[in-house]
Scaffold this motif. Sequence first.
Motif, PDB file in Angstrom:
ATOM      1  N   SER A  19      -1.017   4.186  -1.908  1.00 46.48           N
ATOM      2  CA  SER A  19       0.355   3.666  -1.946  1.00 46.48           C
ATOM      3  C   SER A  19       1.112   4.187  -3.165  1.00 46.48           C
ATOM      4  CB  SER A  19       0.351   2.138  -1.952  1.00 46.48           C
ATOM      5  OG  SER A  19      -0.149   1.641  -0.735  1.00 46.48           O
ATOM      6  N   GLU A  20       0.426   4.259  -4.291  1.00 44.75           N
ATOM      7  CA  GLU A  20       1.056   4.745  -5.523  1.00 44.75           C
ATOM      8  C   GLU A  20       1.469   6.205  -5.371  1.00 44.75           C
ATOM      9  OE1 GLU A  20       2.560   4.273  -9.320  1.00 44.75           O
ATOM     10  OE2 GLU A  20       1.590   2.700  -8.144  1.00 44.75           O
ATOM     11  N   TRP A  21       0.561   7.031  -4.882  1.00 47.48           N
ATOM     12  CA  TRP A  21       0.863   8.451  -4.711  1.00 47.48           C
ATOM     13  C   TRP A  21       2.019   8.647  -3.730  1.00 47.48           C
ATOM     14  CZ3 TRP A  21       1.087  11.873  -0.696  1.00 47.48           C
ATOM     15  CH2 TRP A  21       1.218  13.216  -1.042  1.00 47.48           C
ATOM     16  N   THR A  22       1.960   7.948  -2.597  1.00 51.05           N
ATOM     17  CA  THR A  22       3.021   8.082  -1.594  1.00 51.05           C
ATOM     18  C   THR A  22       4.357   7.632  -2.161  1.00 51.05           C
ATOM     19  OG1 THR A  22       1.404   7.627   0.144  1.00 51.05           O
ATOM     20  CG2 THR A  22       3.716   7.426   0.740  1.00 51.05           C
ATOM     21  N   GLY A  23       4.374   6.496  -2.846  1.00 56.02           N
ATOM     22  CA  GLY A  23       5.624   5.986  -3.421  1.00 56.02           C
ATOM     23  C   GLY A  23       6.222   6.924  -4.448  1.00 56.02           C
ATOM     24  N   ARG A  24       5.375   7.448  -5.315  1.00 55.46           N
ATOM     25  CA  ARG A  24       5.881   8.370  -6.344  1.00 55.46           C
ATOM     26  C   ARG A  24       6.372   9.684  -5.725  1.00 55.46           C
ATOM     27  NH1 ARG A  24       4.900   7.033 -11.687  1.00 55.46           N
ATOM     28  NH2 ARG A  24       3.621   5.175 -11.934  1.00 55.46           N
ATOM     29  N   ALA A  25       5.655  10.175  -4.721  1.00 52.56           N
ATOM     30  CA  ALA A  25       6.065  11.419  -4.067  1.00 52.56           C
ATOM     31  C   ALA A  25       7.385  11.223  -3.323  1.00 52.56           C
ATOM     32  CB  ALA A  25       4.976  11.889  -3.102  1.00 52.56           C
ATOM     33  N   ILE A  26       7.487  10.131  -2.598  1.00 47.36           N
ATOM     34  CA  ILE A  26       8.679   9.889  -1.783  1.00 47.36           C
ATOM     35  C   ILE A  26       9.887   9.560  -2.669  1.00 47.36           C
ATOM     36  CG2 ILE A  26       8.670   7.415  -1.217  1.00 47.36           C
ATOM     37  CD1 ILE A  26       8.711  10.153   1.381  1.00 47.36           C
ATOM     38  N   SER A  27       9.638   9.059  -3.870  1.00 46.47           N
ATOM     39  CA  SER A  27      10.751   8.709  -4.758  1.00 46.47           C
ATOM     40  C   SER A  27      11.588   9.937  -5.136  1.00 46.47           C
ATOM     41  CB  SER A  27      10.244   8.015  -6.022  1.00 46.47           C
ATOM     42  OG  SER A  27       9.553   8.920  -6.855  1.00 46.47           O
ATOM     43  N   ALA A  71       5.197   0.316   1.252  1.00 45.39           N
ATOM     44  CA  ALA A  71       3.852  -0.038   0.779  1.00 45.39           C
ATOM     45  C   ALA A  71       3.778   0.040  -0.751  1.00 45.39           C
ATOM     46  CB  ALA A  71       2.805   0.871   1.417  1.00 45.39           C
ATOM     47  N   TYR A  72       4.453   1.008  -1.342  1.00 46.94           N
ATOM     48  CA  TYR A  72       4.525   1.128  -2.799  1.00 46.94           C
ATOM     49  C   TYR A  72       5.190  -0.123  -3.391  1.00 46.94           C
ATOM     50  CZ  TYR A  72       6.069   2.963  -7.341  1.00 46.94           C
ATOM     51  OH  TYR A  72       6.310   3.144  -8.677  1.00 46.94           O
ATOM     52  N   THR A  73       6.255  -0.562  -2.733  1.00 47.65           N
ATOM     53  CA  THR A  73       6.958  -1.769  -3.183  1.00 47.65           C
ATOM     54  C   THR A  73       6.052  -2.983  -3.082  1.00 47.65           C
ATOM     55  OG1 THR A  73       9.048  -0.803  -2.472  1.00 47.65           O
ATOM     56  CG2 THR A  73       9.032  -3.173  -2.842  1.00 47.65           C
ATOM     57  N   LEU A  74       5.294  -3.090  -1.998  1.00 50.14           N
ATOM     58  CA  LEU A  74       4.345  -4.196  -1.846  1.00 50.14           C
ATOM     59  C   LEU A  74       3.290  -4.142  -2.940  1.00 50.14           C
ATOM     60  CD1 LEU A  74       3.188  -6.598  -0.271  1.00 50.14           C
ATOM     61  CD2 LEU A  74       1.988  -4.943   1.190  1.00 50.14           C
ATOM     62  N   MET A 154       1.859  -0.179   5.440  1.00 49.59           N
ATOM     63  CA  MET A 154       1.973  -1.587   5.025  1.00 49.59           C
ATOM     64  C   MET A 154       0.697  -2.355   5.368  1.00 49.59           C
ATOM     65  SD  MET A 154       4.795  -2.328   3.437  1.00 49.59           S
ATOM     66  CE  MET A 154       5.172  -4.048   3.720  1.00 49.59           C
ATOM     67  N   MET A 155       0.117  -2.084   6.542  1.00 48.83           N
ATOM     68  CA  MET A 155      -1.139  -2.740   6.910  1.00 48.83           C
ATOM     69  C   MET A 155      -2.254  -2.331   5.951  1.00 48.83           C
ATOM     70  SD  MET A 155      -1.244  -2.983  11.066  1.00 48.83           S
ATOM     71  CE  MET A 155      -0.449  -1.453  11.528  1.00 48.83           C
ATOM     72  N   LEU A 156      -2.304  -1.047   5.615  1.00 46.88           N
ATOM     73  CA  LEU A 156      -3.323  -0.579   4.679  1.00 46.88           C
ATOM     74  C   LEU A 156      -3.163  -1.266   3.326  1.00 46.88           C
ATOM     75  CD1 LEU A 156      -5.700   1.321   4.138  1.00 46.88           C
ATOM     76  CD2 LEU A 156      -4.036   3.053   3.440  1.00 46.88           C
ATOM     77  N   GLN A 157      -1.936  -1.314   2.809  1.00 53.09           N
ATOM     78  CA  GLN A 157      -1.718  -1.983   1.526  1.00 53.09           C
ATOM     79  C   GLN A 157      -1.967  -3.481   1.666  1.00 53.09           C
ATOM     80  OE1 GLN A 157      -1.303  -0.494  -1.452  1.00 53.09           O
ATOM     81  NE2 GLN A 157      -1.504  -2.526  -2.348  1.00 53.09           N
TER      82      GLN A 157
END
Length: 184
Positions: A19-27, A71-74, A154-157
């Motif tokens: 989730s962290e990697w995806t959130g930072r990449a998508i940001s 998911a990053y937000t969660l 979201m389910m994974l997180q």
Amino acid sequence: MTSSNTPLSTLVRLIDGISEWTGRAISWLTLTMVLATFTIVVMRYLFNIGNVALQESVIYMHSFVFLLGAAYTLKHDGHVRVDIFYRPMGEKGKAIINLFGTVCLLLPVTGFIFYISWEYVATSWELTEGSQEAGGIPFRYILKTSLLLMPAMMMLQGIGEILRSILVLTGQGHLLEEEEGHAL
């Protein structure tokens, strides 16, 4: 195996890492959106030129930021909750609320979103659906795929949050304390 490396804590860290990697990449798409919007405005108002694909790309990026960043937000506890009750609770009280909310609300809702989106997205892929606008982006099916990626992530997180709550309720929450910025 050290006490800070139980299978549950390792799995929580792995899920959080995704989730962290995806959130930072998508940001980074937010910066790209700003630059694309600036380019659209300059092209339109200074040169009287329009570009449908560039305009649609802003919509795509905006969608990806919100859907794939959920998911990053969660993970960072940024979703809406009734803080008047949650904030003063102790660590175990918060873990109970998080466990209940994830099992009874998050997982069923995201599972439902995934289920109802499946046929819609599959049909789009079958048609290799593109933009309805001349000169638009010919990959609308990729945009629609985010309707499946969001609930899946979201389910994974959510599973990570369940495991985190279990660690706290079993007195092993300290195993995750060294993790940056996530507090129950």
